[in-house]
Design a protein around this motif. Structure first.
Motif, PDB file in Angstrom:
ATOM      1  N   GLU A   6       0.838  -1.206   0.000  1.00 38.01           N
ATOM      2  CA  GLU A   6       0.000   0.000   0.000  1.00 38.01           C
ATOM      3  C   GLU A   6       0.874   1.257   0.000  1.00 38.01           C
ATOM      4  N   ILE A   7       1.936   1.237   0.774  1.00 40.19           N
ATOM      5  CA  ILE A   7       2.870   2.376   0.795  1.00 40.19           C
ATOM      6  C   ILE A   7       3.523   2.536  -0.570  1.00 40.19           C
ATOM      7  N   ASP A   8       3.909   1.424  -1.203  1.00 42.17           N
ATOM      8  CA  ASP A   8       4.486   1.489  -2.554  1.00 42.17           C
ATOM      9  C   ASP A   8       3.514   2.125  -3.534  1.00 42.17           C
ATOM     10  N   LEU A  13       1.828   6.948  -6.651  1.00 36.74           N
ATOM     11  CA  LEU A  13       0.846   7.994  -6.960  1.00 36.74           C
ATOM     12  C   LEU A  13       1.380   9.375  -6.581  1.00 36.74           C
ATOM     13  N   ALA A  14       2.039   9.445  -5.442  1.00 38.76           N
ATOM     14  CA  ALA A  14       2.603  10.729  -5.003  1.00 38.76           C
ATOM     15  C   ALA A  14       3.662  11.215  -5.990  1.00 38.76           C
ATOM     16  N   ARG A  15       4.472  10.303  -6.516  1.00 39.70           N
ATOM     17  CA  ARG A  15       5.477  10.692  -7.526  1.00 39.70           C
ATOM     18  C   ARG A  15       4.813  11.210  -8.797  1.00 39.70           C
ATOM     19  N   LEU A  16       3.732  10.549  -9.206  1.00 36.58           N
ATOM     20  CA  LEU A  16       2.999  11.028 -10.392  1.00 36.58           C
ATOM     21  C   LEU A  16       2.452  12.431 -10.170  1.00 36.58           C
ATOM     22  N   GLU A  99       8.225  12.739  -0.137  1.00 35.59           N
ATOM     23  CA  GLU A  99       9.304  12.486   0.822  1.00 35.59           C
ATOM     24  C   GLU A  99       8.790  11.770   2.062  1.00 35.59           C
ATOM     25  N   ALA A 100       7.635  12.168   2.560  1.00 33.75           N
ATOM     26  CA  ALA A 100       7.069  11.520   3.741  1.00 33.75           C
ATOM     27  C   ALA A 100       6.810  10.036   3.461  1.00 33.75           C
TER      28      ALA A 100
END
Length: 109
Positions: A6-8, A13-16, A99-100
Motif C-alpha cells: 500500500e505504501i508502494d 501515486l505521489a510521484r505522479l 518524501e514523507a
C-alpha cells in the motif's frame, strides 16, 4: 506485507502527482520568463544615425507605443506570477508528501 504494498502504491501515486505539479510549475515559469524577456526587449535602441530632432520624435512615438505594450505584458506577468506562486506551493506540498511516503517506506522496509 500488505502495508508495504500500500505504501508502494501511494508513493507511486505521489510521484505522479509531483511530476504533474513540477511540469505545471515549469510551464508557468517559462511563460513568466517570456514576459520578462518581452519587457526587456521593449527598451529603445539608440538611433544615432538620425537627426537629433527626428530621433527625439521617434523615441517619443516609440515610448508611447511601448508603454501600451508594457501595460499589457505587466498584466499578463501579474497573472502568471500569481499562478506561479500557487503552482510552486502545490509542487512543494507534492514533494513533501512524496518524501514523507519515502521515509515511511524506508522505516518499514
Amino acid at each position: 506485507m500488505k502495508r508495504a504494498a500500500e505504501i508502494d502504491r501511494l508513493e507511486g501515486l505521489a510521484r505522479l502527482v509531483l511530476d504533474l505539479r513540477l511540469a505545471d510549475l515549469s510551464r508557468v515559469a517559462r511563460q513568466r520568463q517570456d514576459c520578462l524577456d518581452r519587457l526587456a526587449a521593449l527598451e529603445p535602441a539608440a538611433a544615432e544615425e538620425l537627426d537629433p530632432v527626428a530621433a527625439a520624435r521617434a523615441l517619443l512615438l516609440y515610448q508611447a507605443w511601448a508603454d501600451g505594450r508594457r501595460a499589457e505584458i505587466n498584466g499578463t506577468l501579474a497573472r502568471l506570477t500569481v499562478d506561479w506562486t500557487q503552482k510552486s506551493a502545490a509542487a512543494r506540498t507534492a514533494f513533501a508528501r512524496t518524501e514523507a511516503l519515502r521515509l515511511v517506506k524506508a522505516r518499514l522496509g
